[in-house]
Design an enzyme around this catalytic site. Structure first.
Site, mmCIF file in Angstrom:
data_model
loop_
_atom_site.group_PDB
_atom_site.id
_atom_site.type_symbol
_atom_site.label_atom_id
_atom_site.label_comp_id
_atom_site.label_asym_id
_atom_site.label_seq_id
_atom_site.Cartn_x
_atom_site.Cartn_y
_atom_site.Cartn_z
ATOM 1 N N SER A 101 -72.298 52.096 28.971
ATOM 2 C CA SER A 101 -71.316 53.167 28.910
ATOM 3 C C SER A 101 -72.014 54.519 28.684
ATOM 4 O O SER A 101 -72.941 54.863 29.420
ATOM 5 C CB SER A 101 -70.279 52.860 27.814
ATOM 6 N N MET A 102 -71.589 55.286 27.672
ATOM 7 C CA MET A 102 -72.211 56.588 27.441
ATOM 8 C C MET A 102 -73.693 56.463 27.126
ATOM 9 O O MET A 102 -74.468 57.402 27.324
ATOM 10 C CB MET A 102 -71.486 57.312 26.301
ATOM 11 N N ASP A 265 -63.331 50.440 36.317
ATOM 12 C CA ASP A 265 -63.592 49.253 35.493
ATOM 13 C C ASP A 265 -62.582 49.108 34.353
ATOM 14 O O ASP A 265 -62.817 48.386 33.396
ATOM 15 C CB ASP A 265 -65.021 49.288 34.938
ATOM 16 N N HIS A 299 -64.624 47.043 31.558
ATOM 17 C CA HIS A 299 -65.704 47.900 31.071
ATOM 18 C C HIS A 299 -66.624 47.209 30.059
ATOM 19 O O HIS A 299 -67.844 47.177 30.237
ATOM 20 C CB HIS A 299 -65.079 49.156 30.443
#
Length: 319
Positions: A101-102, A265, A299
């Site tokens: 993710s980030m 996602d 996700h």
């Protein structure tokens, strides 16, 4: 620059260890709610089955997720030392960076802060998983109404006060080079907002600090060129993902929005996930740039999926 409120100190636990990234919350309350706080536990468990050991050749670099990369120079210095230490501890074996993710944005940023000579010596590869390279519409919900992850006892308006203070919120807003001029992100009875209307948007949700944070991010350097190491951009798709927030009369900004869905996602929009495809065509040919996709997995769920874990095994075992 951003800072904590006077008298407040934050400490990020477990740097170099793995426990604080295996579970975001390891309490019984989180477990009884469906183990909702499990995060990288499946990845680390699988690595141990392949012969790796926590704290020796599986290590983690948790960070204060409120601050954007340009405000975390000290963190990236610690990360560089951690990579060098892990390399030395394991018979000078280059390190594979795995980010979700980030974290993919942080990994990309980090790899542009070190020299090519350093990367050639210490880095085996970079695996970025479900990274919102160009932001996500979901973040607009965090700013407008507050986001409680669907956990109804959590008051969205109280959470919103905290969430609006994060630099990373504006970092993850949809970026105008990925969303067109006419593509509406937030629709209300009186005004529509696109990725080019953030100044008006922050004013209308009565959050002027948002413009200051947004200007800081916009004027900072986030190099989206190839990271200069073998890179594997991994993402899932095929799950309904918020594409637009629609507010009825009297609901903006504090009420619930109706979410119009699109491709992605479940959290990050497909156009943001697949932005890394440019590396396949634009890199200089010395380093791998591979895009690997999985269909119908959400996700975070991708981190638990057997097919992803098999892919990861193939990459991390490469020397």
């Amino acid at each position: 620059m951003s800072s904590n409120a006077p008298g407040v100190e934050f400490r990020i636990p477990g740097f170099g260890e793995t426990y604080s990234v295996e579970y975001i919350d390891d309490s019984w309350a989180a477990y009884l709610m469906g183990n909702i706080a499990a995060y990288l536990i499946h990845v680390t468990d699988e690595l141990t089955k392949w012969g790796y050991s926590r704290g020796k050749d599986i290590r983690a670099a948790p960070y204060d997720f409120r601050y954007a990369p340009h405000s975390q120079n000290q963190y990236f210095e610690r990360l560089r030392h951690l990579v060098e230490e892990t390399y030395t501890m394991n018979a000078n074996t280059p390190v594979t960076l795995v980010a979700h993710s980030m974290g993919g944005i942080f990994g990309q940023y980090f790899l542009h802060t070190v020299s090519q000579k350093w990367k050639d010596k210490y880095i085996n590869g970079f695996v970025a998983v479900n990274t919102p390279w160009k932001g996500t519409v979901m973040i607009s919900n965090l700013y407008t109404s507050g986001y409680n992850w669907g956990i109804t006892p959590l008051d969205r308006e109280i959470l919103r006060m905290q969430q609006r203070s994060w630099e990373t919120g504006v970092l993850l807003l949809p970026q105008e080079d990925a969303w067109g001029e006419s593509e509406i992100l937030v629709r209300t009875p009186t005004r529509n907002y696109t990725a080019r209307d953030y100044e008006d948007y922050f004013r209308d949700i009565e959050h002027p600090l948002g413009n200051e944070l947004f200007d800081n991010i916009r004027h900072s350097s986030y190099d989206m060129d190839h990271p200069g190491v073998d890179t594997y951009c991994v993402y899932s798709y095929g799950t309904d993902t918020p594409e637009q927030l629609v507010y009825d009369e009297g609901e903006f900004p504090d009420g619930d929005a109706t979410m119009m869905m699109g491709a992605g996602d479940g959290t990050v929009n497909l156009r943001s996930l697949e932005y890394c495809k440019q590396w396949i065509y634009n890199h200089n040919g010395h380093y791998v740039a591979d895009v690997v996709t999985f269909k119908g997995i959400e996700h975070i769920d991708l981190l638990f999926h057997k097919d992803f874990l098999l892919f990861l095994k193939r990459i991390v075992m490469m020397k």
